[in-house]
Design a protein around this motif. Structure first.
Motif, mmCIF file in Angstrom:
data_model
loop_
_atom_site.group_PDB
_atom_site.id
_atom_site.type_symbol
_atom_site.label_atom_id
_atom_site.label_comp_id
_atom_site.label_asym_id
_atom_site.label_seq_id
_atom_site.Cartn_x
_atom_site.Cartn_y
_atom_site.Cartn_z
ATOM 1 N N LEU A 1 0.572 -1.356 0.241
ATOM 2 C CA LEU A 1 -0.317 -0.011 0.622
ATOM 3 C C LEU A 1 0.338 1.056 0.339
ATOM 4 O O LEU A 1 0.475 2.405 -0.854
ATOM 5 C CB LEU A 1 -1.193 -0.075 1.250
ATOM 6 N N LEU A 2 2.146 1.072 0.260
ATOM 7 C CA LEU A 2 3.146 2.178 0.882
ATOM 8 C C LEU A 2 3.139 2.703 -0.823
ATOM 9 O O LEU A 2 3.552 3.947 -1.164
ATOM 10 C CB LEU A 2 3.590 2.176 1.562
ATOM 11 N N ASN A 3 4.033 1.284 -0.941
ATOM 12 C CA ASN A 3 4.413 1.773 -1.945
ATOM 13 C C ASN A 3 3.163 1.795 -3.084
ATOM 14 O O ASN A 3 3.925 2.701 -3.420
ATOM 15 C CB ASN A 3 4.933 0.571 -2.773
ATOM 16 N N ALA A 4 2.099 1.557 -3.527
ATOM 17 C CA ALA A 4 1.259 2.124 -4.197
ATOM 18 C C ALA A 4 0.407 4.056 -4.150
ATOM 19 O O ALA A 4 0.658 3.714 -4.888
ATOM 20 C CB ALA A 4 -0.025 1.868 -4.154
ATOM 21 N N LEU A 5 0.892 4.352 -3.426
ATOM 22 C CA LEU A 5 0.485 5.978 -2.576
ATOM 23 C C LEU A 5 1.781 6.271 -2.959
ATOM 24 O O LEU A 5 1.205 7.480 -3.471
ATOM 25 C CB LEU A 5 0.249 5.826 -1.423
ATOM 26 N N ALA A 6 3.410 5.616 -3.124
ATOM 27 C CA ALA A 6 4.016 6.254 -3.182
ATOM 28 C C ALA A 6 4.521 6.953 -4.804
ATOM 29 O O ALA A 6 5.276 6.887 -5.124
ATOM 30 C CB ALA A 6 5.350 6.327 -2.249
ATOM 31 N N GLY A 7 3.917 5.491 -4.816
ATOM 32 C CA GLY A 7 4.244 5.593 -6.865
ATOM 33 C C GLY A 7 6.016 4.791 -6.975
ATOM 34 O O GLY A 7 6.858 4.935 -7.908
ATOM 35 N N SER A 8 6.770 4.280 -5.743
ATOM 36 C CA SER A 8 8.264 3.996 -6.028
ATOM 37 C C SER A 8 7.969 2.395 -5.578
ATOM 38 O O SER A 8 7.204 1.477 -5.110
ATOM 39 C CB SER A 8 9.260 5.066 -5.367
ATOM 40 N N GLU A 9 9.157 1.810 -5.526
ATOM 41 C CA GLU A 9 9.168 0.413 -4.577
ATOM 42 C C GLU A 9 10.215 1.100 -3.557
ATOM 43 O O GLU A 9 10.805 -0.097 -3.516
ATOM 44 C CB GLU A 9 10.105 -0.294 -6.515
ATOM 45 N N ARG A 10 10.162 1.812 -2.972
ATOM 46 C CA ARG A 10 11.234 1.140 -1.933
ATOM 47 C C ARG A 10 11.315 1.148 -0.982
ATOM 48 O O ARG A 10 12.449 0.325 0.210
ATOM 49 C CB ARG A 10 11.232 2.953 -1.102
ATOM 50 N N ALA A 11 9.905 0.563 -0.238
ATOM 51 C CA ALA A 11 9.870 -0.738 0.655
ATOM 52 C C ALA A 11 9.834 -2.159 0.542
ATOM 53 O O ALA A 11 9.447 -2.298 -1.340
ATOM 54 C CB ALA A 11 8.201 -0.304 1.015
ATOM 55 N N ILE A 12 10.260 -2.292 0.765
ATOM 56 C CA ILE A 12 10.294 -4.321 0.327
ATOM 57 C C ILE A 12 9.301 -4.848 -0.074
ATOM 58 O O ILE A 12 9.160 -5.381 1.567
ATOM 59 C CB ILE A 12 11.627 -4.919 1.119
ATOM 60 N N VAL A 13 8.499 -5.144 -0.965
ATOM 61 C CA VAL A 13 7.367 -6.021 -0.769
ATOM 62 C C VAL A 13 7.936 -7.599 -1.010
ATOM 63 O O VAL A 13 8.256 -8.200 -2.173
ATOM 64 C CB VAL A 13 6.004 -5.872 -1.532
ATOM 65 N N THR A 14 7.809 -8.947 -0.088
ATOM 66 C CA THR A 14 8.473 -9.636 -0.506
ATOM 67 C C THR A 14 6.626 -10.509 0.701
ATOM 68 O O THR A 14 6.125 -10.527 0.906
ATOM 69 C CB THR A 14 10.145 -10.696 0.593
ATOM 70 N N ALA A 15 6.751 -12.067 0.077
ATOM 71 C CA ALA A 15 6.160 -13.093 0.577
ATOM 72 C C ALA A 15 5.853 -13.624 2.349
ATOM 73 O O ALA A 15 4.928 -14.164 2.607
ATOM 74 C CB ALA A 15 5.588 -13.504 -0.232
ATOM 75 N N VAL A 16 7.526 -12.927 2.931
ATOM 76 C CA VAL A 16 7.400 -13.948 3.808
ATOM 77 C C VAL A 16 6.975 -12.564 4.891
ATOM 78 O O VAL A 16 7.804 -11.695 5.013
ATOM 79 C CB VAL A 16 9.463 -13.721 3.647
ATOM 80 N N PRO A 17 6.797 -13.320 6.618
ATOM 81 C CA PRO A 17 5.891 -12.432 7.034
ATOM 82 C C PRO A 17 7.311 -11.608 7.824
ATOM 83 O O PRO A 17 7.705 -12.052 8.162
ATOM 84 C CB PRO A 17 5.222 -13.163 7.927
ATOM 85 N N GLY A 18 6.855 -10.694 8.189
ATOM 86 C CA GLY A 18 7.828 -9.962 9.091
ATOM 87 C C GLY A 18 8.908 -9.159 8.395
ATOM 88 O O GLY A 18 9.921 -8.804 9.195
#
Ligand code: GDP
Ligand code: ZN
Length: 445
Positions: free
Chosen positions: A232-249
């Protein structure tokens, strides 16, 4: 108007190369320095094209010399502005030449401090100068300019004058204790105090909005691992700064993203979530998340349809002023994007992946960031604290006056209120306060 004993100089344009660079000089030696550089008396407020020469006569640069006599200058002192080529090397030579002619290097914010000390602007306006320079969004810049023009100070000043009138009225009433009439019970006095408290509350609300415009809305995203916070953060920011992965935590640290939404500054923090854990690294993440939450204007809970009710408990422990619930991943179950109010909290159904429903979230965020506020001005947390102190003193004054007819006590509270209000514009200040405020300015301002 007081003129300082010494003359200060600094490069006023940003560090680095540029088309034009400006050296600013202020103080009593300015007329002599101007004459030495120009070879004759400068005409006030006239752009002289001239050669800037070093003491050995060698050419430093060719540029414009502008002389502003006191008191019609930025600082209220004689001011000289030298515009040359924007080369750090040349500008440095020019500053050294000016210093050889009797100036010294200025401290950060010293020009504006002198402007304040000479009554050219009050303290809230001086702070607005720094806020204008540091503005990170169009709305913040517009609000800071309004404060610089006095939009906030005028309201503070109006309240200040009303407060003084009320205090004089009250003190006059105290001075006649033997009279038949109980002046302290005068309904006009009590009503006057109530009106003042009402106006103060309105100013507090506007100032809170001003802080938000200035600092940007501070939002924190909370939710279970894998709910889609980083997405969601990335979608709002329009960038890929946060690391999105399928591993919890995976989001172990607090990640702040500053974005500009329609001209409004928004600062979003992705947190590790608030679950209990034995992993020390993750525990540190949770601790930082809690710290973020304490300072946030908004807590945004990200959840999914099947977990929504259970996750609500996370929101309950958040101290933020405003809350939003995002039910993410509607692309998975096919529910429509929508907004519902539940127990005063807006719920938004959306998909961080497809972007469906994201506009409704943007609209909510903009509303909270202060969009649509008329007559907005910038303010600082320092001002809010002062206004809080005024409100507390006025409330104690009303109590003293209403129940106990304790006039002396009420008058003392009004004096305290007056002092706290005066701290905003600088009518009352300490050297520590001034030092702290101006030290955060940039050099040359
Ligand atoms: P976080 O742990 O809460 O930060 O969650 P992430 O943003 O890392 O996302 C966790 C997983 O959910 C990733 O595999 C994402 O691709 C996925 N995800 C996030 N948002 C959506 C969405 O709206 N739809 C779908 N289908 N998957 C999503
Ligand atoms: Zn994450």
């Amino acid at each position: 108007m007081s003129i300082a004993a010494d003359t200060i100089a600094a490069i006023a344009t940003p560090a680095g190369a540029g088309g034009i660079g400006v050296v600013r000089v202020s103080g009593p030696a300015v007329p002599a320095i101007a004459r030495a550089l120009l070879g004759r008396r400068p005409r006030p407020r006239h752009a002289h094209l001239t050669d800037f020469r070093a003491s050995d006569g060698s050419l430093i640069d060719r540029g414009l010399l502008l002389y502003f006599p006191a008191p019609a200058s930025y600082t209220g002192e004689p001011v000289l502005e030298l515009q040359g080529h924007g080369s750090p090397v040349l500008l440095d030579l020019l500053v050294r030449r000016v210093c050889a002619l009797g100036a010294r290097l200025a401290r950060p914010g010293e020009f504006t401090e002198r402007a304040f000390l000479n009554g050219k602007l009050d303290l809230a306006q001086a702070e607005a100068v720094a806020d204008l320079i540091a503005a990170r969004s169009e709305a913040a810049a517009r609000a800071a300019l309004a404060s610089l023009e006095g939009a906030f100070s005028r309201q503070v000043q109006a309240l200040f004058e009303r407060l003084v009138t009320l205090r004089v009225q009250l003190e006059a009433a105290i001075d006649f204790p033997e009279e038949e009439i109980d002046f302290l019970a005068d309904p006009a006095l009590i009503a006057g105090l109530e009106v003042l408290r009402g106006e103060l509350a309105a100013l507090q609300a506007a100032a809170r909005c001003g802080v938000r415009l200035n600092d940007g809305l501070r939002a924190v995203i909370v939710g279970r691992p894998n709910a889609g916070k980083s997405s969601l953060l990335n979608a709002l920011a329009g960038s890929e700064r946060a690391i999105v992965t399928a591993v919890p935590g995976t989001t172990r640290d607090v990640l702040r993203e500053a974005i500009e939404l329609d001209g409004f500054a928004l600062s979003l923090a992705d947190t590790a979530g608030l679950r209990e854990t034995d992993d020390p690294v993750e525990r540190e993440g949770v601790r930082r998340a809690r710290l973020e939450l304490e300072r946030a204007d908004l807590a945004l809970l990200v959840t999914e349809a099947e977990h929504a009710e259970g996750d609500l408990a996370l929101l309950a422990e958040v101290p933020a002023a405003a809350r939003l619930v995002v039910v993410n991943k509607i692309d998975l179950d096919g529910s429509p994007a929508q907004v519902q109010m539940r127990a005063g909290v807006p719920w938004l159904w959306l998909s961080a992946r497809t972007g469906e429903g994201l506009d409704a979230l943007r609209a909510q965020l903009l509303r909270l960031a202060g969009a649509g506020g008329e007559g907005a001005f910038s303010a600082r947390r320092r001002h809010l604290l002062a206004l809080d102190a005024v409100a507390a003193a006025l409330s104690r004054a009303a109590e003293a006056l209403g129940a106990a007819r304790a006039g002396e006590l009420a008058a003392e509270e009004l004096r305290a209120a007056q002092r706290a209000l005066g701290e905003i514009t600088g009518a009352y200040t300490s050297d520590d306060l001034l030092g702290a405020i101006f030290a955060s300015f940039c050099i040359g301002k």
